[in-house]
Write an enzyme that holds these catalytic residues in place. Structure first.
Site, PDB file in Angstrom:
ATOM      1  N   SER A 100       1.008  -1.125  -0.032  1.00 36.10           N
ATOM      2  CA  SER A 100       0.152  -0.018  -0.005  1.00 36.10           C
ATOM      3  C   SER A 100       0.851   1.288  -0.044  1.00 36.10           C
ATOM      4  O   SER A 100       1.656   1.374  -0.887  1.00 36.10           O
ATOM      5  CB  SER A 100      -0.923  -0.005   1.398  1.00 36.10           C
TER       6      SER A 100
ATOM      7  N   ASP B 108      -9.955  -4.524  -4.779  1.00 33.25           N
ATOM      8  CA  ASP B 108      -9.340  -4.209  -3.801  1.00 33.25           C
ATOM      9  C   ASP B 108     -10.277  -3.362  -2.680  1.00 33.25           C
ATOM     10  O   ASP B 108      -9.841  -3.329  -1.502  1.00 33.25           O
ATOM     11  CB  ASP B 108      -8.090  -3.047  -4.340  1.00 33.25           C
TER      12      ASP B 108
ATOM     13  N   HIS C 201      -8.635  -5.117   0.122  1.00 31.38           N
ATOM     14  CA  HIS C 201      -7.121  -4.394   0.453  1.00 31.38           C
ATOM     15  C   HIS C 201      -6.494  -4.919   1.699  1.00 31.38           C
ATOM     16  O   HIS C 201      -5.238  -5.201   1.504  1.00 31.38           O
ATOM     17  CB  HIS C 201      -7.183  -2.926   0.465  1.00 31.38           C
TER      18      HIS C 201
END
Length: 285
Positions: free
Chosen positions: A104, A220, A266
């Site tokens: 990320s 995601d 995610h």
């Protein structure tokens, strides 16, 4: 008559192999450095570390413990130098080279570290669902805010106040490009979208990597557009066509690998064994 020399019989060879395996030096796996994302820290990456050692026993895995949890919202221009120091310390002790696996926001931190570190020895840069080309969209993290965030975030992000928050460092609003280039102090320089004195050196530094692995997927829910995790969309054409930070060169070298996985939220990327086996394992050698 000379006495016969002591030979390396089967028991001795077996003992040596066992000792090498126990020390982790027989397999030759490079150390893996993990950099976390926004609003998390080392604790969230124990599963991933376990996956690595399950398939590659003895691999040295170091999860950087810096700017954890809420501290991760500090400006990336403050975070990157500290991460660079920590990563350089590991690299200097590992002349054989290392891999970096960055999740990320951590993918952007790693990009900046790679660009600003001369003579680094990172072999493979693995970006795990990172907004590499920037963020623009209403995400699962922002459901509690009004639905107009996507249209109005630039008003907050592209000024001195907004640039005190890490997520504004990669907010890339294609409808307000002039304000993005002027008000965003992190992503445009890293992308080479604005001229600066370090542009040539940063490009050369980044190109020292041997492989870049880009992982992401359409479900995601946080990285928007999700294709940003693979340097697609959001003003891509200029920094690819002009090869401002080396992306086109890496691609021409055949050193960019893309892995798309559907059905992964995610916060599940780093704990999903299928993702690890499909997208990550083969690069950690």
């Amino acid at each position: 008559m000379r006495a016969p020399r002591a030979g390396w019989g089967p028991p001795a060879v077996l003992l040596l192999l066992l000792l090498l395996l126990a020390s982790g030096s027989a397999h030759g796996y490079k150390p893996v450095i993990i950099v976390h994302g926004i609003l998390d820290g080392p604790e969230q990456f124990k599963n991933l570390s376990g996956f690595i050692n399950e398939v590659h026993p003895g691999t040295e895995v170091q999860i950087i413990s810096l700017f954890n949890d809420c501290e991760s919202m500090k400006p990336l221009l403050i975070q990157v130098p500290e991460f660079r120091k920590a990563i350089e310390k590991i690299m200097n002790a590992r002349p054989e080279g290392v891999h970096v696996l960055c999740f990320s926001q951590g993918g952007l931190v790693c990009r900046a570290v790679l660009s600003t570190t001369p003579n680094h020895n990172v072999h493979t840069f693995i970006s795990l669902s990172s907004p590499l080309a920037g963020q623009y969209g209403d995400t699962d993290y922002l459901k509690w805010l009004p639905g107009c965030v996507k249209k109005t975030a630039f008003l907050f992000c592209y000024n001195k106040v907004g640039q005190h928050f890490s997520f504004c460092d990669y907010w890339n609003d294609p409808h307000h490009r002039a304000r993005y280039l002027k008000g965003n102090t992190f992503l445009p320089p890293i992308n080479g979208e604005i001229p600066h004195q370090h542009l040539k050196d940063w490009r050369e530094n980044f190109l020292r990597i041997k492989k870049m692995v880009l992982i992401g997927g359409p479900d995601d829910g946080v990285i928007t557009p999700w294709q940003s995790s693979q340097f697609k969309c959001i003003n891509l054409i200029n920094f690819y066509k002009n090869d401002t930070f080396g992306l086109k060169t890496l691609d021409a070298r055949g050193d960019v690998s893309v892995c798309v996985q559907s059905g992964v939220k995610h916060t599940h990327w780093h704990s999903n064994f299928t993702v690890f086996k499909t997208c990550i394992e083969k690069w950690l050698i």
